[in-house]
Structures are given as C-alpha cells and as structure tokens.
Scaffold this motif. Structure first.
Motif, PDB file in Angstrom:
ATOM      1  N   MET A   3      22.653  -5.772  13.040  1.00 21.30           N
ATOM      2  CA  MET A   3      23.876  -5.508  13.940  1.00 21.30           C
ATOM      3  C   MET A   3      24.860  -5.114  13.285  1.00 21.30           C
ATOM      4  SD  MET A   3      23.301  -6.708  16.801  1.00 21.30           S
ATOM      5  CE  MET A   3      22.286  -7.432  17.977  1.00 21.30           C
ATOM      6  N   LYS A   4      25.110  -5.127  11.546  1.00 15.67           N
ATOM      7  CA  LYS A   4      26.152  -4.589  11.118  1.00 15.67           C
ATOM      8  C   LYS A   4      25.835  -3.051  10.753  1.00 15.67           C
ATOM      9  CE  LYS A   4      28.375  -4.708   6.457  1.00 15.67           C
ATOM     10  NZ  LYS A   4      28.558  -3.262   6.383  1.00 15.67           N
ATOM     11  N   ALA A   7      27.344  -1.635  14.058  1.00 16.95           N
ATOM     12  CA  ALA A   7      29.069  -1.717  14.023  1.00 16.95           C
ATOM     13  C   ALA A   7      29.442  -0.794  13.008  1.00 16.95           C
ATOM     14  CB  ALA A   7      29.307  -3.317  13.291  1.00 16.95           C
ATOM     15  N   ASP A  16      34.762  -5.320  19.888  1.00 17.95           N
ATOM     16  CA  ASP A  16      33.105  -5.127  19.872  1.00 17.95           C
ATOM     17  C   ASP A  16      32.832  -5.113  18.394  1.00 17.95           C
ATOM     18  OD1 ASP A  16      33.074  -4.821  22.510  1.00 17.95           O
ATOM     19  OD2 ASP A  16      32.886  -2.716  22.776  1.00 17.95           O
ATOM     20  N   LYS A  17      33.388  -4.880  17.657  1.00 24.15           N
ATOM     21  CA  LYS A  17      32.954  -5.287  16.102  1.00 24.15           C
ATOM     22  C   LYS A  17      32.748  -6.693  15.861  1.00 24.15           C
ATOM     23  CE  LYS A  17      34.604  -0.916  13.730  1.00 24.15           C
ATOM     24  NZ  LYS A  17      33.092  -0.646  13.155  1.00 24.15           N
ATOM     25  N   LYS A  19      32.078  -9.019  18.394  1.00 21.91           N
ATOM     26  CA  LYS A  19      31.006  -9.347  19.114  1.00 21.91           C
ATOM     27  C   LYS A  19      29.666  -8.993  17.926  1.00 21.91           C
ATOM     28  CE  LYS A  19      32.544  -8.041  23.738  1.00 21.91           C
ATOM     29  NZ  LYS A  19      32.268  -7.455  24.981  1.00 21.91           N
ATOM     30  N   LEU A  20      29.648  -7.847  17.558  1.00 25.83           N
ATOM     31  CA  LEU A  20      28.363  -7.556  16.799  1.00 25.83           C
ATOM     32  C   LEU A  20      28.385  -8.437  15.567  1.00 25.83           C
ATOM     33  CD1 LEU A  20      28.328  -3.852  17.008  1.00 25.83           C
ATOM     34  CD2 LEU A  20      26.978  -5.394  18.016  1.00 25.83           C
ATOM     35  N   SER A  21      29.438  -9.073  14.938  1.00 26.62           N
ATOM     36  CA  SER A  21      29.597  -9.945  13.687  1.00 26.62           C
ATOM     37  C   SER A  21      28.908 -11.067  14.103  1.00 26.62           C
ATOM     38  CB  SER A  21      30.858  -9.808  12.984  1.00 26.62           C
ATOM     39  OG  SER A  21      31.784 -10.477  14.068  1.00 26.62           O
ATOM     40  N   CYS A  42      17.599  -3.013  21.596  1.00 26.22           N
ATOM     41  CA  CYS A  42      18.850  -2.660  22.038  1.00 26.22           C
ATOM     42  C   CYS A  42      18.631  -1.507  22.958  1.00 26.22           C
ATOM     43  CB  CYS A  42      19.645  -1.730  20.703  1.00 26.22           C
ATOM     44  SG  CYS A  42      20.903  -1.126  21.031  1.00 26.22           S
ATOM     45  N   LEU A  67      20.854  -6.663  22.869  1.00 21.43           N
ATOM     46  CA  LEU A  67      22.373  -5.836  23.010  1.00 21.43           C
ATOM     47  C   LEU A  67      22.233  -4.415  24.016  1.00 21.43           C
ATOM     48  CD1 LEU A  67      25.026  -5.459  21.382  1.00 21.43           C
ATOM     49  CD2 LEU A  67      23.867  -3.687  20.006  1.00 21.43           C
ATOM     50  N   ARG A  85      27.255  -9.497  24.601  1.00 14.09           N
ATOM     51  CA  ARG A  85      25.978  -8.748  24.019  1.00 14.09           C
ATOM     52  C   ARG A  85      26.327  -7.480  24.557  1.00 14.09           C
ATOM     53  NH1 ARG A  85      22.095 -11.166  21.248  1.00 14.09           N
ATOM     54  NH2 ARG A  85      22.109 -13.291  21.008  1.00 14.09           N
ATOM     55  N   ILE A  87      28.589  -3.660  24.368  1.00 17.85           N
ATOM     56  CA  ILE A  87      29.388  -3.182  23.701  1.00 17.85           C
ATOM     57  C   ILE A  87      29.733  -1.828  24.202  1.00 17.85           C
ATOM     58  CG2 ILE A  87      29.353  -4.293  21.447  1.00 17.85           C
ATOM     59  CD1 ILE A  87      27.744  -1.804  20.534  1.00 17.85           C
TER      60      ILE A  87
END
Length: 501
Positions: A3-4, A7, A16-17, A19-21, A42, A67, A85, A87
């Motif tokens: 996920m990083k 991002a 949204d960043k 959310k991903l973190s 994804c 995602l 989930r 973005i």
C-alpha cells in the motif's frame, strides 16, 4: 505490491494517504477488468465506451478486491461500506499505468523499446525490426494489430496497443522469456488515452500521416497531436546510458513538423537527398525490390523480396530504427535479402491459373492508393480491386476509398468489409452514390464479390482483395463469424483446378 508504494506513486489527497497507511493488505493482482478480480486485487475503475467500472465497485469488493482506485470526477454513487478502501485520482488511465509499472517491476526499463506510429505501415515495420534485431542475437518481441509475439509464441489481441496493465504484463513476460527488446505498434487512440504512460521508449518511429480515425479524433490536427505524443514523451533529459532517438520520415510534411517536438536525437529517412537513411536507384518488380541504401553517405546494394514503394519506406524505417539501436549497417543489410512479408500485407496467393491474386490490409485511401500504384507498376493486363468500408468507422472516408479504386483499378468491385451495426448497403451507398454506375460493380456479399472478381479475371490480370488483410473474421451486426479473404481465394482456385482436372 505494498500500500505504501501506491501512496508514494499516486497523486492523492492526504485523507486517502491516511486510508492507505491504515491498510495492511498486500496487492496480489491488478486489473481494470471486473472479470479478473480475485482475492487481493487492486481494482482500477475506468469509464469506457461501453462500460463504466465505477458501477461495479460493490461487486469487485465482494469478489475479493482489497482496494479500488476511482476517478474523482465520476458521478456514480459508490458503496459507503467500502469507503475506507476507495481512493480517488484525477485520471484512472494514468493511475493504471503507474500502478502497472510498479506491480510488474518496470519491465520496459529492461527492454530495448521501439515504438512505431503512423497511419500506415506500423505492422510491417515492427515485424521487420523484430526480424532484423532477432537475427542479430537481440531477440525482439512484437506488440501490435495482428498479435503479440514472444519468441515463437503468438498471442491474440483485441487492440493494436493494449491497455496499460496488459501492456506491462506482456512486457514482463517478454523479459521473463529473455527477450532483449520489443517492437511495438503505438496507435493514436492509445496515445490519447494514455495507455503507453510509463513505457520507457528508446526509439520512436514515424511512418506517415494520412486521414484515419476521425470518428474518434474529429480533426486531422487532433489526430496528429495524438501521434506527436510518442515523440514529445521521449523525455527531455540526456542520459548517456539511455539515449533516445526519433526516427522520422521527412518525405512526409508531418514528419518535418515532428522534428521540433522532441529533444531526442533524430534520424531522418526517405528518398530526399537530405535524409540520413535514404533509398535511391529503386527498381520494383513483381518479384521484389532493389535499391541503393545510403546511411550517412555510405552506400549498400539492397535486394528484398518485399514489393512496392511503400515497402521501400517500411524497410527504410526498420533500417533506421535498427541503426538507432546500434546495429552496424552491414548487420542490417545482410538480413534485408531474406526478410519475410507479413500476413495480409501485399500477400500473394499461390496458384497455377496465371492470375496474380493479392490480399492486403489497405483500409485507408492513402494505403489503397499505394498498393494499387505498386500493382500498376507491374500489372500486364487488367487490375481488379475488391474493397469495402467498415461500419461504425469514419463515414467521410468511404467515397474517398471508392474514388481511389475507381481511378486506379480497371475493374472496381465494391462490397462489405465489417459492417458491424450499420446497414451494409447504406455503407455501399456512401461509397458509390457520387460515381457513374458503369464505373464499378457492386456486390454486397464479400464472398460473392471475391468469386466474381476471380471468375472474370484472365491470365495476366491482377486481383487485389483489400481492406481486411490478416483478419480471420467478419462482423455483421453483433455477430463475429470466421472469414478469411485468403481462404476464399484459395477455395476458388482449388475448385477451378478440380474442374480442370
């Protein structure tokens, strides 16, 4: 894919960043196709011509997606239960390309990438490049209209240039199969839609520019602007380990315009004396073509089995591209005498009737003009031309195609191509309404039209079946049925031989 990484590469909001973190899932699959969603996917939602991926967000999560990337401009109501989930980005086409580049570990960076664009000649040029490079121990795959080719394996395709995810997947497979490069057809529509974003092209080739795809682009300037993207996107930096080269046909006025649109090195080609890669003293026959090839003033005698002036240009484009990839002129020239033609591109149909039968993909006015001009250079007697126009495609092209056939063939026969959802006879009306009735023959059924031409042809005549080339189908309405111009011609000759025996 983590996920990083998502991002880091996507331009998204701080919310949204966050959310991903908060998500710990790893991405095991990437797709924009709802049918390809599996656990750990994804999903990138793209609004296409016939389907909007945003309408399937709930479905993809139920099928295992972890995602979803959506377009911030979409007006589709999204399921609230998956908000953490989902973005949003400004352009999901670009995001798919960015994510695919990461997911497949940037395969184009490990391959010598040669992109070929232009109205006509892309398929032949990519095949010639692949053949020359591969013969010089640099196995080069192909992505294009007819198929994708990795080594000896051919993979069927839907579009000339695939979507960014399929593209990176294919390039990754080429890398895994020890290909060193890829010769790729790059369509104007693909460039306009950003399907090639992220592809690290080393060489961009321009073949020519004439009318086509105006149903999509609306104007010739829009069409040219899309083609020009391949050259402007070669980049603006200079890295001695990653030199970029634009190979441009400067006999075409649009090619000269491209020169100022790229910061890359430029190799020009054509017949004009100013071209870096040039052909002169050209001799074309029904058996092949010979010419003197000049590269920076050094001259080489060339004999190739490829026929026609258009194939002189195709050969020059391939020579210039391979030269840009650092093959020596001698390595290139040694291969030119054994080049193979491409299926459905000025393809001769063997027979013992004394009739020269040719299948060609020419489906633009300029393409048809080039093929008929070549035939007229060697035809002993009459020239029959069987041609149609596709439905759901550029309507304004139809009378232009008919004009070319009526002017350059002694016997023009108009028929169906792929009418799709349009009335075949309405298409033929568009082609012929302005022509005198005595100047052509009109037969709606394509098989009947081909058989009519062959039954009226005599020894010494040439019969050109144009428009479909390599295609193995005909689309009438929404039905796609098997159809091959080559097979219809072959069956006709077989029946004749059977009757004679």
């Amino acid at each position: 894919m983590k996920m990083k990484q998502i991002a880091d590469i996507l331009q998204i909001s701080p919310a949204d960043k966050l959310k991903l973190s908060a998500l710990t899932d790893r991405i095991h699959n990437l797709t924009a196709n709802t049918k390809e969603v599996t656990t750990g996917t994804c999903f990138v939602a793209i609004k296409g011509a016939n389907f909007d991926g945003h309408t399937a967000i709930k479905e993809v999560f139920e099928n295992g997606a972890v995602l979803a990337v959506v377009d911030s401009a979409s007006t589709v109501t999204l399921p609230t239960e998956y908000t953490d989930r989902i973005i949003a980005v400004h352009n999901t086409h670009k995001s798919l390309a960015q994510l695919a580049t990461i997911f497949y570990h940037n395969p184009s960076a490990d391959l010598s990438m040669i992109g070929v664009t232009g109205t006509n000649g892309k398929t032949t040029v990519t095949h010639l490049i692949s053949e020359i490079m591969s013969d010089n121990n640099q196995p080069t795959g192909i992505i294009g209209t007819m198929y994708n080719k990795i080594g000896d394996t051919k993979i069927s395709t839907i579009n000339t240039t695939p979507d960014a995810n399929t593209l990176n997947q294919t390039l990754n497979e080429m890398r895994n199969q020890n290909m060193t490069g890829c010769a790729m057809e790059v369509s104007s529509i693909a460039l306009d839609q950003g399907r090639t974003y992220g592809v690290d092209f080393n060489v961009a080739v321009f073949t020519n520019f004439t009318e086509d795809h105006l149903l999509y682009h609306k104007t010739m300037e829009n069409y040219f602007a899309a083609k020009a993207l391949l050259f402007s996107q070669l980049g603006n930096g200079y890295d001695v380990n990653n030199i970029k080269t634009a190979v441009i046909n400067t006999d075409d006025s649009y090619g000269n315009r491209l020169i100022g649109m790229t910061s890359a090195n430029i190799i020009t080609y054509g017949l004009d004396e100013s071209a870096i890669v040039r052909a002169k003293e050209i001799n074309i026959s029904s058996n092949g073509t010979s010419f003197v090839l000049s590269i920076y003033g050094e001259e080489y005698n060339v004999n190739t089995p490829l026929i026609g002036m258009f194939n002189v240009y195709n050969t020059l484009a391939a020579v210039a591209a391979c030269f840009a990839m650092n093959l020596a002129p001698e390595q290139i020239v040694n291969k030119l005498s054994t080049l193979h033609g491409v299926e459905g591109r000025f393809q001769l149909v063997p027979n013992d009737s004394g009739i020269t039968a040719i299948v060609d993909y020419a489906h633009t006015p300029d393409g048809l003009k080039n093929v008929l001009a070549t035939i007229n250079d060697f035809a002993e007697k009459r020239v029959f031309c069987v041609i149609g126009c596709g439905g759901d495609r550029d309507r304004q092209k139809r009378p232009l195609m008919a004009d070319v056939a009526a002017q350059l063939a002694t016997n023009a026969i108009f028929t169906s191509d792929n009418p799709r959802k349009k009335d075949p006879d309405a298409i033929l009306d568009d082609m012929t309404n302005h022509l005198p009735m005595k100047s052509f023959t009109r037969i709606t059924d394509r098989t009947e039209a081909i058989n009519y031409a062959l039954s009226h042809a005599l020894p010494g005549d040439v019969v050109l079946i144009a428009g479909k080339g390599h295609e193995k189908y005909q689309i009438i309405g929404t039905t796609k049925s098997y159809f091959s111009d080559f097979d219809v011609i072959n069956a006709n000759f077989t029946r004749k031989m059977s009757l004679l025996s």
